[in-house]
Design a protein around this motif. Structure first.
Motif, short mmCIF file in Angstrom:
data_model
loop_
_atom_site.label_atom_id
_atom_site.label_comp_id
_atom_site.label_asym_id
_atom_site.label_seq_id
_atom_site.Cartn_x
_atom_site.Cartn_y
_atom_site.Cartn_z
N ILE A 37 4.24 -60.07 61.39
CA ILE A 37 5.31 -59.84 60.55
C ILE A 37 6.45 -59.22 61.43
N ASN A 96 2.86 -67.45 60.34
CA ASN A 96 1.63 -67.85 59.91
C ASN A 96 1.15 -69.01 61.15
N HIS A 105 12.32 -59.17 57.33
CA HIS A 105 10.87 -59.49 57.88
C HIS A 105 10.80 -60.78 57.97
N ASN A 158 5.48 -56.92 52.93
CA ASN A 158 4.50 -57.77 52.73
C ASN A 158 4.93 -59.14 51.87
N TYR A 212 -1.14 -60.90 54.35
CA TYR A 212 -0.51 -60.35 55.39
C TYR A 212 -1.12 -58.69 55.61
N ARG A 270 -1.61 -63.97 61.59
CA ARG A 270 -0.36 -63.61 60.89
C ARG A 270 0.33 -62.51 61.60
N TYR A 304 8.01 -63.60 58.39
CA TYR A 304 6.47 -63.74 58.17
C TYR A 304 5.96 -64.97 59.01
N ARG A 336 2.31 -56.22 63.26
CA ARG A 336 3.58 -55.88 62.71
C ARG A 336 4.44 -55.65 64.07
#
Ligand code: GUN
Ligand code: ZN
Length: 429
Positions: free
Chosen positions: A6, A38, A34, A50, A55, A4, A36, A60
């Motif tokens: 961000i 995955n 942000h 988050n 996460y 993962r 995200y 990041r």
């Protein structure tokens, strides 16, 4: 392993087509968001750092006030023409005979094909282009080389063997049967393998006999999951030649339609000098046309009618047309799209230009469920734009009163220096 990430920045995501007449450009905000990511996919976009506890240990990456858009999608290129880009002084047919065909002859050599495929793909990624629809040459080796270079980088691409059985030099012609057989074997080998998509590709009607067009039309009917790409009405001399070669055809598009090569998954490159019937048929079947603006000025082909196509709801992609086009950059391609529309009396909005280079091209390739936008469920193929990449651009964007005025100098004057980062399936490349 936690895959993962961000990724933070000013995110441009399209919820609608900005060519719709009611579109409100002010609704397209570029906020600090942000993204995200995955396992190579975008799982969400949000204001908070988050999404959920999964996460907590994610990597990041903060791109500050750089703009993050979907990776650019180049809807029509010829990767084998990489080394002959910017060849001087010819119009289409002479340009093909003088520069293109001698270079394409070399792609029967798998080592040379691999070298140029790697070189091309690297140029594309440096310019923020994460997907493209490429022609190859008549040689299956050239297709193998391209799909391999793309697969090594996990890129979503469209490609196919270019078929020609007449009006090309010795050594650069196949036959109706070998074009069918080789294309079929390549479809079986590559279609939907990883992120590869196959496009059946008769180069254009002057270089295919009716027998070859018919064989490829039959192949497309057997493999409707494939795209089909070709060229249409690029130069007036070419159109006159098509009329001589196909005296019974109603128009250029009819030379494809007669042989089963007109359809929703068809991609028609250039499409500049169209008859009303051709526009009607393209709209009726839901086919896509591809605007190649730097090529159309470089080879002297003409002024594509972007606004007219959009008004008729014909799908439009934009493309470099490397190496008839004079740049590998989709920023330069957007600038040329703007300039050509201006010559036709229309000022395209920066959001429309960015939409064409991402969502529009992805939709033309029927891949808009996977690429071309930043949204949940899409591949994390993204480009990060520095809106102050040169002193000349920086001094202009510093004066901007809104985001679009800030972005426009990068569209008009930007090059690979404006590409701060490129992500393919969530991996920075
Ligand atoms: N028409 C047929 N082949 C080509 C090509 O390679 N480039 C361009 N621009 N037009 C074509
Ligand atoms: Zn082309």
């Amino acid at each position: 392993m936690n895959n993962r990430k961000i990724i933070k920045g000013r995110v441009l995501s399209f919820s609608e087509n900005p060519f719709k007449h009611y579109f409100n450009f002010n609704s397209l905000l570029l906020d600090n968001k942000h993204i995200y990511v995955n396992n190579g996919l975008i799982e969400g976009i949000g204001d908070t750092p988050n999404l959920n506890p999964a996460y907590d240990n994610a990597e990041r990456i903060d791109h500050g006030d750089h703009v993050i858009t979907a990776g650019f999608v180049d809807a029509h290129v010829h990767y084998p023409q990489t080394a002959i880009i910017a060849s001087w002084g010819k119009r289409l047919i002479d340009w093909l005979n003088t520069y293109t065909f001698p270079e394409e002859m070399r792609f029967g050599d798998p080592t040379y094909a691999a070298e140029i495929a790697e070189r091309y793909v690297e140029f594309a990624l440096h310019n923020g282009t994460t997907s493209m629809a490429s022609y190859c040459t008549i040689h299956p080796e050239s297709v193998e080389a391209f799909f391999t270079a793309a697969a090594d980088r996990n890129m979503c691409v469209v490609a196919g063997k270019t078929c020609m059985d007449r009006n090309a030099p010795d050594g650069l012609r196949d036959s109706a049967k070998s074009a069918y057989d080789d294309s079929k074997a390549l479809i079986e080998r590559w279609q939907s393998k990883g992120r590869a998509h196959y496009a059946i590709a008769p180069r254009f009607s002057p270089t295919s006999t009716p027998e070859q067009l018919e064989a490829l039309g039959a192949l497309w009917a057997e493999h409707p999951e494939c795209l089909m790409q070709t060229h249409l009405s690029e130069q007036t001399d070419e159109i006159a030649w098509v009329r001589e070669l196909f005296p019974n055809a109603r128009d250029y598009l009819d030379t494809y339609e007669t042989f089963g090569l007109l359809g929703e998954r068809g991609l028609y490159g250039h499409a500049i000098h169209l008859e009303p019937r051709e526009m009607d048929r393209l709209a009726e079947v839901g086919a896509s046309v591809v605007h190649c603006p730097t090529s159309n000025t470089f080879i002297g082909s003409g002024l594509f009618n972007t606004a007219g196509m959009m008004a008729r709801e014909i799908n439009v992609g934009v493309a470099t047309d490397t190496g008839g086009g004079s740049s590998f950059s989709m920023l330069r391609t957007m600038a040329a799209t703007y300039e050509i529309a201006q010559l036709r009396g229309v000022a395209l909005h920066p959001a429309q230009l960015l939409w064409l280079a991402t969502c529009g091209s992805a939709r033309a390739l029927h891949l808009d469920n996977q690429i071309g936008n930043i949204a949940s469920g899409m591949a994390a193929d993204m480009v990060v734009l520095d809106l102050a990449s040169t002193p000349a651009i920086a001094q202009r964007s510093a004066r901007a009163e809104d985001i679009w005025e800030e972005i426009f100098p990068t569209i008009m004057m930007g090059d690979d220096r404006a590409i701060a980062a490129t992500y393919v399936a969530g991996q920075r490349v």
